[in-house]
Write a protein that holds these residues in place. Structure first.
Motif, PDB file in Angstrom:
ATOM      1  N   ARG A 164     -33.293   0.271 -39.076  1.00  0.00           N
ATOM      2  CA  ARG A 164     -32.295   0.425 -40.144  1.00  0.00           C
ATOM      3  C   ARG A 164     -32.284   1.789 -40.829  1.00  0.00           C
ATOM      4  O   ARG A 164     -31.632   1.956 -41.855  1.00  0.00           O
ATOM      5  CB  ARG A 164     -32.445  -0.668 -41.220  1.00  0.00           C
ATOM      6  CG  ARG A 164     -32.246  -2.065 -40.713  1.00  0.00           C
ATOM      7  CD  ARG A 164     -31.948  -3.034 -41.823  1.00  0.00           C
ATOM      8  NE  ARG A 164     -33.021  -3.130 -42.792  1.00  0.00           N
ATOM      9  CZ  ARG A 164     -32.974  -3.906 -43.877  1.00  0.00           C
ATOM     10  NH1 ARG A 164     -31.901  -4.619 -44.124  1.00  0.00           N
ATOM     11  NH2 ARG A 164     -33.988  -3.958 -44.712  1.00  0.00           N
ATOM     12  N   ASP A 165     -32.981   2.781 -40.268  1.00  0.00           N
ATOM     13  CA  ASP A 165     -32.907   4.119 -40.877  1.00  0.00           C
ATOM     14  C   ASP A 165     -33.169   5.192 -39.821  1.00  0.00           C
ATOM     15  O   ASP A 165     -34.095   5.997 -39.949  1.00  0.00           O
ATOM     16  CB  ASP A 165     -33.899   4.240 -42.028  1.00  0.00           C
ATOM     17  CG  ASP A 165     -33.680   5.522 -42.842  1.00  0.00           C
ATOM     18  OD1 ASP A 165     -32.599   6.133 -42.694  1.00  0.00           O
ATOM     19  OD2 ASP A 165     -34.578   5.908 -43.599  1.00  0.00           O
TER      20      ASP A 165
ATOM     21  N   ARG B   3     -28.167  -1.293 -50.014  1.00  0.00           N
ATOM     22  CA  ARG B   3     -28.036  -0.759 -48.655  1.00  0.00           C
ATOM     23  C   ARG B   3     -29.215   0.155 -48.331  1.00  0.00           C
ATOM     24  O   ARG B   3     -29.676   0.901 -49.164  1.00  0.00           O
ATOM     25  CB  ARG B   3     -26.722   0.029 -48.560  1.00  0.00           C
ATOM     26  CG  ARG B   3     -26.444   0.640 -47.215  1.00  0.00           C
ATOM     27  CD  ARG B   3     -26.101  -0.417 -46.189  1.00  0.00           C
ATOM     28  NE  ARG B   3     -24.854  -1.072 -46.484  1.00  0.00           N
ATOM     29  CZ  ARG B   3     -24.531  -2.272 -46.026  1.00  0.00           C
ATOM     30  NH1 ARG B   3     -25.387  -2.947 -45.295  1.00  0.00           N
ATOM     31  NH2 ARG B   3     -23.376  -2.812 -46.317  1.00  0.00           N
TER      32      ARG B   3
ATOM     33  N   GLY C 212     -30.923   3.095 -45.574  1.00  0.00           N
ATOM     34  CA  GLY C 212     -30.514   4.130 -44.633  1.00  0.00           C
ATOM     35  C   GLY C 212     -30.356   5.477 -45.296  1.00  0.00           C
ATOM     36  O   GLY C 212     -30.590   5.642 -46.491  1.00  0.00           O
TER      37      GLY C 212
ATOM     38  N   LEU D 241     -25.756   7.185 -41.425  1.00  0.00           N
ATOM     39  CA  LEU D 241     -25.274   5.812 -41.374  1.00  0.00           C
ATOM     40  C   LEU D 241     -24.022   5.731 -40.507  1.00  0.00           C
ATOM     41  O   LEU D 241     -23.241   6.681 -40.425  1.00  0.00           O
ATOM     42  CB  LEU D 241     -24.949   5.302 -42.776  1.00  0.00           C
ATOM     43  CG  LEU D 241     -26.135   4.961 -43.688  1.00  0.00           C
ATOM     44  CD1 LEU D 241     -25.630   4.625 -45.080  1.00  0.00           C
ATOM     45  CD2 LEU D 241     -26.936   3.795 -43.118  1.00  0.00           C
TER      46      LEU D 241
ATOM     47  N   LEU E 102     -20.750   1.148 -41.808  1.00  0.00           N
ATOM     48  CA  LEU E 102     -21.532   0.890 -43.018  1.00  0.00           C
ATOM     49  C   LEU E 102     -21.038   1.721 -44.190  1.00  0.00           C
ATOM     50  O   LEU E 102     -21.067   1.265 -45.337  1.00  0.00           O
ATOM     51  CB  LEU E 102     -23.011   1.190 -42.755  1.00  0.00           C
ATOM     52  CG  LEU E 102     -23.753   0.208 -41.853  1.00  0.00           C
ATOM     53  CD1 LEU E 102     -25.147   0.735 -41.529  1.00  0.00           C
ATOM     54  CD2 LEU E 102     -23.841  -1.169 -42.497  1.00  0.00           C
TER      55      LEU E 102
ATOM     56  N   ARG F  70     -22.819  -6.068 -42.488  1.00  0.00           N
ATOM     57  CA  ARG F  70     -24.235  -6.273 -42.192  1.00  0.00           C
ATOM     58  C   ARG F  70     -24.753  -5.139 -41.309  1.00  0.00           C
ATOM     59  O   ARG F  70     -24.043  -4.657 -40.432  1.00  0.00           O
ATOM     60  CB  ARG F  70     -24.458  -7.618 -41.497  1.00  0.00           C
ATOM     61  CG  ARG F  70     -24.328  -8.814 -42.421  1.00  0.00           C
ATOM     62  CD  ARG F  70     -24.706 -10.097 -41.697  1.00  0.00           C
ATOM     63  NE  ARG F  70     -24.664 -11.229 -42.597  1.00  0.00           N
ATOM     64  CZ  ARG F  70     -25.667 -11.628 -43.370  1.00  0.00           C
ATOM     65  NH1 ARG F  70     -26.804 -10.950 -43.346  1.00  0.00           N
ATOM     66  NH2 ARG F  70     -25.560 -12.679 -44.157  1.00  0.00           N
ATOM     67  N   HIS F  71     -25.987  -4.762 -41.532  1.00  0.00           N
ATOM     68  CA  HIS F  71     -26.604  -3.702 -40.742  1.00  0.00           C
ATOM     69  C   HIS F  71     -27.075  -4.308 -39.421  1.00  0.00           C
ATOM     70  O   HIS F  71     -27.949  -5.176 -39.386  1.00  0.00           O
ATOM     71  CB  HIS F  71     -27.781  -3.096 -41.508  1.00  0.00           C
ATOM     72  CG  HIS F  71     -28.186  -1.755 -41.014  1.00  0.00           C
ATOM     73  ND1 HIS F  71     -28.405  -0.679 -41.844  1.00  0.00           N
ATOM     74  CD2 HIS F  71     -28.403  -1.284 -39.764  1.00  0.00           C
ATOM     75  CE1 HIS F  71     -28.756   0.382 -41.129  1.00  0.00           C
ATOM     76  NE2 HIS F  71     -28.767   0.030 -39.855  1.00  0.00           N
ATOM     77  N   GLU F  72     -26.497  -3.839 -38.312  1.00  0.00           N
ATOM     78  CA  GLU F  72     -26.774  -4.414 -37.004  1.00  0.00           C
ATOM     79  C   GLU F  72     -27.363  -3.363 -36.066  1.00  0.00           C
ATOM     80  O   GLU F  72     -27.420  -2.171 -36.390  1.00  0.00           O
ATOM     81  CB  GLU F  72     -25.481  -4.981 -36.404  1.00  0.00           C
ATOM     82  CG  GLU F  72     -24.826  -6.049 -37.266  1.00  0.00           C
ATOM     83  CD  GLU F  72     -23.468  -6.462 -36.734  1.00  0.00           C
ATOM     84  OE1 GLU F  72     -23.389  -7.508 -36.065  1.00  0.00           O
ATOM     85  OE2 GLU F  72     -22.488  -5.722 -36.971  1.00  0.00           O
TER      86      GLU F  72
ATOM     87  N   ASP G 251     -25.235  -0.313 -35.412  1.00  0.00           N
ATOM     88  CA  ASP G 251     -25.221   0.707 -36.465  1.00  0.00           C
ATOM     89  C   ASP G 251     -26.346   1.717 -36.252  1.00  0.00           C
ATOM     90  O   ASP G 251     -26.153   2.928 -36.423  1.00  0.00           O
ATOM     91  CB  ASP G 251     -25.353   0.051 -37.839  1.00  0.00           C
ATOM     92  CG  ASP G 251     -24.192  -0.869 -38.160  1.00  0.00           C
ATOM     93  OD1 ASP G 251     -23.051  -0.382 -38.181  1.00  0.00           O
ATOM     94  OD2 ASP G 251     -24.429  -2.062 -38.369  1.00  0.00           O
ATOM     95  N   ASP G 252     -27.523   1.227 -35.878  1.00  0.00           N
ATOM     96  CA  ASP G 252     -28.638   2.137 -35.615  1.00  0.00           C
ATOM     97  C   ASP G 252     -28.376   2.991 -34.379  1.00  0.00           C
ATOM     98  O   ASP G 252     -28.740   4.174 -34.332  1.00  0.00           O
ATOM     99  CB  ASP G 252     -29.934   1.346 -35.426  1.00  0.00           C
ATOM    100  CG  ASP G 252     -30.609   1.014 -36.753  1.00  0.00           C
ATOM    101  OD1 ASP G 252     -30.004   1.286 -37.804  1.00  0.00           O
ATOM    102  OD2 ASP G 252     -31.740   0.489 -36.731  1.00  0.00           O
TER     103      ASP G 252
ATOM    104  N   SER H 217     -26.196   5.690 -35.344  1.00  0.00           N
ATOM    105  CA  SER H 217     -26.967   6.667 -36.113  1.00  0.00           C
ATOM    106  C   SER H 217     -27.662   7.659 -35.187  1.00  0.00           C
ATOM    107  O   SER H 217     -27.786   8.843 -35.506  1.00  0.00           O
ATOM    108  CB  SER H 217     -28.009   5.960 -36.992  1.00  0.00           C
ATOM    109  OG  SER H 217     -27.387   5.196 -38.006  1.00  0.00           O
TER     110      SER H 217
END
Length: 679
Positions: free
Chosen positions: A404-405, A442, A444, A449, A453, A461-463, A466-467, A470
């Motif tokens: 998530r980051d 949130r 990240g 991001l 997002l 939702r962070h899925e 999304d990563d 990123s």
């Protein structure tokens, strides 16, 4: 820090909750001003009045309104500073701010310059803002925030106290920690009122720990310095010499229950944010294993559903996740917790937001890497990022952990550049835990991001996808920022794609327009990418762009759907829908993204000497900088709700081109950068 000032707390409760009663009665009376000092400024008169009294004899109060500290060479000049009194028989007179020695700072504002607004206690308080909304008040709060940030950055601190004097007879007391600040009601401090002198008297009798000092960090002994210094010097991480003094950092291992000690100079990386995780990184000497390690000092989010980072590393190691450092030890630092959050629901408390509890935490890793933006070639950059995404995928698919980051600060290279490492797992989520409560904030780093997002920070939702997106932004950002290109308005376009934000009608900060423009090939166009970068490198970026772009198709937006011929338009719409569905299916795992990386990495045409370098950004709203010049947070600003802490885990001798990748956290002997230098 908007929304994290909790108040107005009754001053009696403030004293009761935060400053234990002194063991002996306070001297009678109040502060007395010398009649002979009428020509002096109020700040000078006040400092003399406290120094002449017996209320706080261990501290020396000094008018510092016009003389900033040597380690903050800017506007950071509290009106009055209080430091431990020098017990030297012939002490040097203090005439300026001394951030490493400061205990309390006091700011003086005019009668109509109060930073806060008291409201009568009642249920309506929950909808009223405690923070004065006028422009001068915003600026004044910024002042005292910057003073406290400077103090926390110059010392090993858990919390601090400050005083705001309003006019000539009103005041507020403030307690600051990594969550926010608790502020008292406005009260009289002269005449019969004794709240201020009671505060000084109680403070006089507090232990260092009760004053907010982190007593788990001490100065290293001579024997410890003699043992550690040669090993630290031989490590090569400080080309200009290991900065002194050296400190001993205690780390309690939650797993074994044992204590470990590490000797370290000032930090090689640090967040300059006052609130949030406030992470700092140290290259340290392990007194037990006699080797150099990396010590991460942070304030973890202390909420249900947020695993300790050490527990995550144990989980990752159990599932043989590659391309991550090995955990040495980790654990909470005693009972050091924030307390601001405990008062947000008090009857007297006004509206707040984003008041998140934190707890002091340390983690030690055996690998000291270097920042990915110090890549020696574009292939090394892409290979390092591919390794990190492989770690990300195995963590997700086997260990059931979503990072998530994915950001520039969290992807490292080993010192020889042969491998990429994914670090900073403290904001991850265990995806198999369906019962975990959904957080309202949130996680990240804003610049990296996903567009989705940024466009919908409330409900999206962070899925996994999304990563993965990123990862593309990390690659693109580093290419554009640290390799020459044909783009003329580079700085402006970088800002639009990676930094642009706006307020939505619902009050939330949103973004993503610039990223959608990139995906649609209307910014940093593919043809110009091919002219700027090696063929396989540009091909990699452009293929990733094609993969993620269909995810953002909106009705009538795809190519050909506006055809006047209805059949052609329908066919184009159907093709766009299929393309969107195919892209969506492709990013449900990391396999397609990894395939793209590996395919292009196997191609010929990669130069060996196209490493990172300073690039002229041209006209821009962001400061041009090389990694060596950047403050530790400029690799990406955290979202507001992630408390803006950016962690780094890098060696300061990380590249043939640049020997200092990250500035050192200030110690008593290390000057801090000014505000403009940090920005």
């Amino acid at each position: 820090m908007k929304g994290v000032f909790v108040g107005p707390m009754p001053v009696k409760q403030f004293l009761k909750d935060f400053l234990p009663a002194a063991p002996r009665p306070r001297p009678r009376g109040n502060l007395k001003f010398r009649s002979k000092l009428t020509q002096k400024t109020f700040e000078q008169q006040f400092a003399c009045a406290v120094n002449d009294s017996l209320f706080c004899p261990s501290l020396e109060f000094v008018d510092t309104k016009h003389k900033g500290g040597r380690n903050f060479r800017s506007i950071r000049k509290p009106d009055i500073s209080a430091c431990l009194r020098d017990l030297d028989p012939a002490p040097q007179a203090r005439d300026r701010v001394d951030w490493p020695e400061m205990e309390i700072h006091l700011e003086v504002k005019p009668e109509d310059g109060d930073l806060f607004v008291d409201h009568f206690e009642g249920s309506e308080n929950r909808s009223l803002s405690f923070e004065h909304s006028a422009g001068p008040a915003d600026k004044a709060r910024g002042q005292i925030i910057s003073y406290t940030q400077a103090q926390h950055s110059s010392q090993f601190r858990c919390f601090t106290f400050s005083v705001c004097l309003i006019g000539t007879d009103m005041a507020r007391l403030i307690r600051w920690d990594r969550t926010g600040a608790v502020v008292t009601e406005r009260f009289h401090w002269r005449g019969r009122s004794t709240a201020l002198v009671e505060f000084l008297w109680r403070y006089e009798h507090l232990s260092a720990e009760e004053r907010g000092h982190d007593t788990t960090v001490t100065e290293a002994s001579e024997d410890e310095v003699d043992e550690a210094l040669p090993v630290l010097e031989e490590s090569g991480h400080w080309p200009d010499g290991v900065p002194l003094p050296l400190h001993k950092i205690l780390v309690h291992d939650d797993e074994t229950g044992h204590d470990h000690e590490f000797i370290a100079p000032s930090a090689v990386s640090a967040s300059m944010a006052l609130t949030g995780r406030a992470s700092a990184g140290y290259i340290a000497y392990d007194l037990e294993k006699k080797v150099c390690v990396y010590v991460k000092d942070t304030w973890r989010i202390d909420m249900d559903g947020m695993e300790k980072e050490g527990s995550i590393y144990h989980r990752l190691h159990k599932h043989d996740v590659p391309h991550i450092p090995h955990l040495v030890c980790s654990g909470d630092v005693g009972d050091q917790k924030t307390r601001t959050q405990d008062y947000v629901n008090a009857a007297w408390a006004c509206w707040t937001r984003g008041v998140i509890p934190h707890r002091h935490y340390r983690l030690v890793l055996d690998t000291i890497g270097r920042a990915i933006e110090t890549f020696d070639s574009t292939r090394q950059l892409c290979k390092g990022l591919c390794d990190a995404l492989e770690a990300h995928w195995i963590a997700f698919s086997k260990a059931k952990v979503l990072h998530r980051d994915i950001s520039t600060g969290n992807v490292l290279l080993t010192e020889d550049g042969s491998e990429g490492l994914l670090i900073d797992w403290d904001l991850c989520k265990i995806i198999e835990d369906e019962q975990a409560p959904r957080q309202e904030w949130r996680t990240g780093t804003w610049q990296f991001l996903s567009a989705a997002l940024l466009m919908d920070p409330k409900d999206k939702r962070h899925e996994l996808s999304d990563d993965l997106e990123s990862g593309m932004w990390v690659l693109t950002y580093n290419l554009l920022k640290f390799r020459p290109s044909v783009f003329e308005a580079l700085g402006e376009d970088l800002f639009n794609v990676f930094d642009m934000a706006r307020k939505a009608s619902n009050g939330l900060t949103v973004g993503g327009r610039g990223k959608r423009a990139f995906l649609k090939n209307s910014c940093f166009e593919a043809v110009h990418m091919r002219k700027s970068y090696p063929r396989p490198c540009a091909g990699l970026v452009n293929e990733l762009r094609k993969l993620f772009n269909p995810l953002y198709y909106r009705e009538g937006e795809a190519e050909g759907v506006d055809e006047p011929d209805e059949e052609l338009a329908a066919a184009a719409a159907a093709a766009a829908a299929k393309e969107k569905a195919d892209s969506h299916a492709a990013v449900q795992t990391s396999l397609e993204v990894l395939r793209i990386f590996r395919t292009w990495l196997a191609e010929d045409g990669w130069p060996e000497d196209d490493g990172s370098e300073e690039v002229d950004l041209g006209p821009t709203k962001i400061e041009p900088s090389t990694p060596a010049q950047r403050a530790p947070t400029t690799s990406g600003k955290r979202t507001r709700d992630a408390m803006e802490g950016e962690d780094r885990h890098v060696s300061t001798a990380s590249s043939k081109k640049r020997k200092s990748a990250v500035p050192q956290l200030p110690s008593k002997s290390t000057p801090l950068p000014s505000l403009s230098e940090q920005q």
